[in-house]
Design a protein around this motif. Structure first.
Motif, PDB file in Angstrom:
ATOM      1  N   LEU A 117      55.160  -1.850  95.739  1.00 33.39           N
ATOM      2  CA  LEU A 117      53.833  -2.222  95.262  1.00 33.39           C
ATOM      3  C   LEU A 117      52.950  -0.982  95.157  1.00 33.39           C
ATOM      4  O   LEU A 117      53.072  -0.050  95.961  1.00 33.39           O
ATOM      5  N   LEU A 118      52.061  -0.967  94.170  1.00 33.81           N
ATOM      6  CA  LEU A 118      51.153   0.170  93.980  1.00 33.81           C
ATOM      7  C   LEU A 118      49.738  -0.124  94.474  1.00 33.81           C
ATOM      8  O   LEU A 118      48.969   0.805  94.733  1.00 33.81           O
ATOM      9  N   GLU A 119      49.403  -1.406  94.624  1.00 30.82           N
ATOM     10  CA  GLU A 119      48.050  -1.767  95.042  1.00 30.82           C
ATOM     11  C   GLU A 119      47.692  -1.122  96.378  1.00 30.82           C
ATOM     12  O   GLU A 119      48.404  -1.258  97.359  1.00 30.82           O
ATOM     13  N   GLN A 120      46.578  -0.376  96.360  1.00 29.90           N
ATOM     14  CA  GLN A 120      46.030   0.274  97.564  1.00 29.90           C
ATOM     15  C   GLN A 120      47.011   1.237  98.239  1.00 29.90           C
ATOM     16  O   GLN A 120      46.928   1.470  99.454  1.00 29.90           O
ATOM     17  N   LYS A 121      47.888   1.812  97.453  1.00 31.56           N
ATOM     18  CA  LYS A 121      48.836   2.806  97.970  1.00 31.56           C
ATOM     19  C   LYS A 121      48.397   4.210  97.572  1.00 31.56           C
ATOM     20  O   LYS A 121      47.734   4.407  96.552  1.00 31.56           O
ATOM     21  N   GLU A 141      46.060   0.442  86.310  1.00 33.38           N
ATOM     22  CA  GLU A 141      45.806  -0.995  86.227  1.00 33.38           C
ATOM     23  C   GLU A 141      46.171  -1.720  87.522  1.00 33.38           C
ATOM     24  O   GLU A 141      45.640  -2.788  87.827  1.00 33.38           O
ATOM     25  N   LYS A 142      47.082  -1.134  88.309  1.00 35.17           N
ATOM     26  CA  LYS A 142      47.534  -1.742  89.561  1.00 35.17           C
ATOM     27  C   LYS A 142      46.672  -1.357  90.770  1.00 35.17           C
ATOM     28  O   LYS A 142      46.997  -1.698  91.905  1.00 35.17           O
ATOM     29  N   SER A 143      45.599  -0.622  90.538  1.00 37.67           N
ATOM     30  CA  SER A 143      44.593  -0.300  91.571  1.00 37.67           C
ATOM     31  C   SER A 143      45.156   0.393  92.808  1.00 37.67           C
ATOM     32  O   SER A 143      44.984  -0.078  93.945  1.00 37.67           O
ATOM     33  N   PRO A 144      45.842   1.538  92.645  1.00 32.57           N
ATOM     34  CA  PRO A 144      46.252   2.289  93.831  1.00 32.57           C
ATOM     35  C   PRO A 144      45.032   2.838  94.567  1.00 32.57           C
ATOM     36  O   PRO A 144      43.964   3.014  93.968  1.00 32.57           O
ATOM     37  N   ALA A 145      45.182   3.099  95.862  1.00 31.55           N
ATOM     38  CA  ALA A 145      44.073   3.645  96.644  1.00 31.55           C
ATOM     39  C   ALA A 145      43.710   5.039  96.147  1.00 31.55           C
ATOM     40  O   ALA A 145      42.524   5.401  96.092  1.00 31.55           O
ATOM     41  N   GLN A 168      39.780   6.025  86.827  1.00 30.58           N
ATOM     42  CA  GLN A 168      40.056   6.273  88.243  1.00 30.58           C
ATOM     43  C   GLN A 168      39.894   7.750  88.557  1.00 30.58           C
ATOM     44  O   GLN A 168      40.253   8.616  87.749  1.00 30.58           O
TER      45      GLN A 168
END
Length: 275
Positions: A117-121, A141-145, A168
């Motif tokens: 997963l890329l979210e918040q990573k 688009e996947k909202s990484p940290a 970003q």
């Protein structure tokens, strides 16, 4: 009537696209003709024009024509405009040549297939060329940290940083400045360089890797790529090559053209087994 498709590059002998799309068509019970076309750079425009004029339905585009295809077509989305590269061409309902880029969606899908997963990573992308540009819109688009781009020449990384700044904040460093001690090790590291062709890897500190880091190489090989070997040697949790991305981006193209969604995992498994 058999529908005509193909992949265009120079050279093109290495491409597995006809095999992959042939398997998709068998699964979906569709009758298609998908061929490889090795086209001289100066003949690219005329080839594309003639292909569609003669009833062709869709083309995949590979090296060195992705940027050229972008300039030749109408972008299918804002993400394509940002990537400035196209790997899928087709005619819309009014006969306009449309260009799409399925590399980013293909990567994200294969990461999900591998439970990454890329979210918040915290994300590190190695390389700042066309491959990195092509995947960045889908990654953002996947909202990484956070996103850090490392490149041999920092100026190219800074160019991407500037162009994507409205979406970003991106940090940029040289390869030699990637060090997980001064900051934190990364959750996900994506190799978007072509160094693997020479059996090399970006010269970054292994301290960028922790026991839970997932490493992904956009390149693929029947054996472990140089980057996959590097990741395994440095005790990454996962080290995966880009075969799955290759199949997934092909599936997105297939769906755009034909509206059918193939079973990609079956194809990846088949290629891995050497069938």
């Amino acid at each position: 009537m058999v529908k005509a498709f193909g992949v265009v590059g120079h050279p093109i002998g290495h491409s597995r696209s006809p095999e992959i799309h042939g398997q998709f068509a068998l699964q979906c019970k569709l009758d298609i003709d998908y061929l490889k076309f090795d086209v001289e750079p100066e003949k690219f425009d005329s080839f594309v024009s003639e292909f569609f004029a003669n009833g062709g339905v869709g083309l995949n585009i590979t090296v060195p024509f992705k940027e050229h295809a972008f300039r030749l077509s109408t972008p299918a989305s804002e993400k394509v405009k940002l990537s400035k590269a196209v790997n899928t061409l087709y005619l819309n309902e009014i006969g306009e040549l449309v260009g799409d880029n399925t590399d980013g969606p293909g990567l994200v899908k294969d990461l999900l297939n591998n439970d990454i997963l890329l979210e918040q990573k915290r994300l590190l992308i190695l390389g700042a060329g066309g491959a990195a540009r092509g995947i960045l819109p889908s990654i953002i688009e996947k909202s990484p940290a956070s996103i850090t781009i490392a490149n041999r020449t920092i100026e190219k990384a800074e160019q991407l940083q500037q162009e994507f700044s409205h979406l970003q904040s991106i940090d940029v460093v040289g390869f030699e400045d990637v060090d997980g001690v001064d900051t934190e090790p990364y959750d996900v590291i994506i190799n978007a360089t072509s160094l693997g062709i020479q059996g090399e890897t970006p010269n970054i500190s292994p301290k960028a890797v922790k026991s839970s880091t997932c490493c992904y190489d956009l390149m693929y090989s029947s054996d472990d790529t140089a980057f996959v070997k590097w990741a395994l040697d440095n005790k990454a949790q996962k080290a995966i090559d880009g075969l799955g991305m290759l199949v997934e981006q092909a599936a997105v193209s297939f769906e755009i053209w034909l509206g059918a969604i193939p079973d990609t995992r079956a194809i990846v498994d088949r290629i891995r087994r050497g069938e």
